[in-house]
Design a protein around this motif. Structure first.
Motif, PDB file in Angstrom:
ATOM      1  N   PHE A   1       0.254   5.561   0.734  1.00 63.05           N
ATOM      2  CA  PHE A   1      -0.719   6.509   1.271  1.00 63.05           C
ATOM      3  C   PHE A   1      -0.208   7.934   1.134  1.00 63.05           C
ATOM      4  O   PHE A   1       0.999   8.196   1.185  1.00 63.05           O
TER       5      PHE A   1
ATOM      6  N   TYR B   1      -1.791  10.146   6.823  1.00 62.85           N
ATOM      7  CA  TYR B   1      -2.026   9.184   7.906  1.00 62.85           C
ATOM      8  C   TYR B   1      -2.802   9.862   9.027  1.00 62.85           C
ATOM      9  O   TYR B   1      -2.558  11.026   9.355  1.00 62.85           O
TER      10      TYR B   1
ATOM     11  N   THR C   1      -5.864   7.528   2.248  1.00 64.85           N
ATOM     12  CA  THR C   1      -5.739   7.839   3.672  1.00 64.85           C
ATOM     13  C   THR C   1      -5.637   6.542   4.468  1.00 64.85           C
ATOM     14  O   THR C   1      -6.458   5.641   4.316  1.00 64.85           O
ATOM     15  N   CYS C   2      -4.629   6.461   5.326  1.00 67.64           N
ATOM     16  CA  CYS C   2      -4.472   5.325   6.235  1.00 67.64           C
ATOM     17  C   CYS C   2      -4.890   5.778   7.628  1.00 67.64           C
ATOM     18  O   CYS C   2      -4.306   6.712   8.189  1.00 67.64           O
TER      19      CYS C   2
ATOM     20  N   HIS D   1       0.825  -1.201   0.000  1.00 59.68           N
ATOM     21  CA  HIS D   1       0.000   0.000   0.000  1.00 59.68           C
ATOM     22  C   HIS D   1       0.865   1.260   0.000  1.00 59.68           C
ATOM     23  O   HIS D   1       1.965   1.266   0.557  1.00 59.68           O
TER      24      HIS D   1
END
Length: 358
Positions: free
Chosen positions: A214, A217, A264-265, A212
């Motif tokens: 991103f 976070y 977005t994580c 992944h």
């Protein structure tokens, strides 16, 4: 930047993260054998208002320690950045007869922390307890008493095992203060429990990061877990130069959720007391397209259905004991994200190991 032959296993930061269960065992054993906790509390019998002080990671550690103190002892406690003691003492210093200050600094040389200890002791006549991972430090010289956790010191710049080890020491102090002496033994069992899981967790986080990418976070937690969200957010900023924010979990609905998208994580530090309400926020963010990480003691079916990564501790013990291991997935996420971006987690950009001011 990384050299051409720099493998992830060669980083001191990773070794220090993985060493945490063993370091916890050493620190707990040394605290028990030294008798320091009992001596500190014998002197502090009448002190019922505790202030925990630090800078950076040590301030977030102070927040976790203050929350642990209040929940274990029932006494009032709060966390204050060292800079507030120096710049706004009228707001931040409680010069009461029943007050106790605890100043935290891994190196024992952080200028603001040392100066805060000096100001509290000399100008406000407050008893001071230093917590550090260094021997014969300026902080120890400035404080009336000091807890030294030498085994938890680090070569790397960012705080990992020093953060969790100093937190455990302060939880032992709170447990002893409350008369709940079983806290220390439960933390020992925790170290044994987590020792068998930390390397598998590392491999799982490394795989997740490899799969992944991103843009930003978000770290979310309530109660004592909010300080972990703040610390994890700092870790990924330090080690990977990523944009990151931390919020109380339910507060994220009130405006900040506007940033959520597939890049977005969102990492959720899920408490047992607030699991239902916090899980509803997690499911909502998953529905909005964000990728979600769930850090919890035990995952239910709803968490399993709508989380992209789960760390389930599975520890039988007091919930506050889970704080130290819960921060480890955030440390690993930060390290592997930085390595993926060809950054050296042992030497973060623009940082020094100790902030020393002229």
């Amino acid at each position: 930047m990384l050299g051409p032959n720099k493998g992830v296993q060669s980083f001191a930061t990773l070794a220090e993260i993985l060493s945490q269960p063993e370091i916890w065992r050493q620190c707990l054993s040394e605290l028990e054998s030294s008798g320091a906790i009992r001596e500190i509390l014998d002197e502090a019998k009448s002190r019922t208002e505790w202030t925990f002080i630090g800078c950076g990671s040590s301030f977030y550690l102070a927040e976790a320690a203050a929350a642990s103190w209040t929940m274990m002892t029932g006494q009032r406690a709060r966390a204050v950045p060292a800079s507030e003691i120096l710049l706004f003492p009228g707001m931040s210093v409680r010069a009461a007869e029943n007050a106790q200050a605890v100043v935290i600094s891994r190196s024992g040389r952080t200028s603001e922390a040392v100066k805060a200890a000096q100001v509290l002791s000399q100008e406000h006549r407050l008893p001071t307890l230093g917590v550090t991972c260094a021997a014969d430090s300026q902080l120890e010289e400035a404080c009336d008493r000091t807890i030294r956790l030498l085994a938890a010191d680090e070569k790397s710049m960012v705080m990992t095992r020093s953060f969790s080890s100093m937190l455990l020491a302060l939880q032992v102090l709170a447990g002893e203060k409350s008369g709940k002496t079983e806290i220390a033994s439960s933390l020992g069992r925790l170290a044994d429990h987590f020792a068998g899981r930390v390397r598998a967790l590392s491999a799982q986080v490394e795989e997740f990061v490899s799969e992944h990418s991103f843009a930003d976070y978000v770290f979310l937690g309530q109660g004592p877990f909010h300080s972990l969200a703040r610390e994890a957010s700092l870790k990924i900023t330090e080690m990977s130069c990523s944009y990151s924010q931390a919020f109380h979990t339910l507060e994220f609905r009130h405006g900040p959720k506007a940033v959520v998208n597939p890049a977005t994580c969102l990492t959720f530090f899920l408490s047992e007391a607030g699991l239902q309400a916090e899980s509803e926020v997690r499911a909502e963010m998953h529905h909005l397209g964000g990728l979600t990480i769930a850090i919890c003691n035990r995952a239910n079916d709803a968490i399993r259905r709508s989380s992209d990564f789960i760390f389930e501790l599975g520890f039988d013990g007091p919930e506050l004991a889970t704080l130290a291991p819960f921060i480890v997935p955030g440390q690993l996420l930060a390290l592997f994200t930085g390595v993926k971006k060809n950054l050296n987690p042992d030497e973060p950009k623009n940082l020094s190991r100790v902030v020393i001011l002229d």
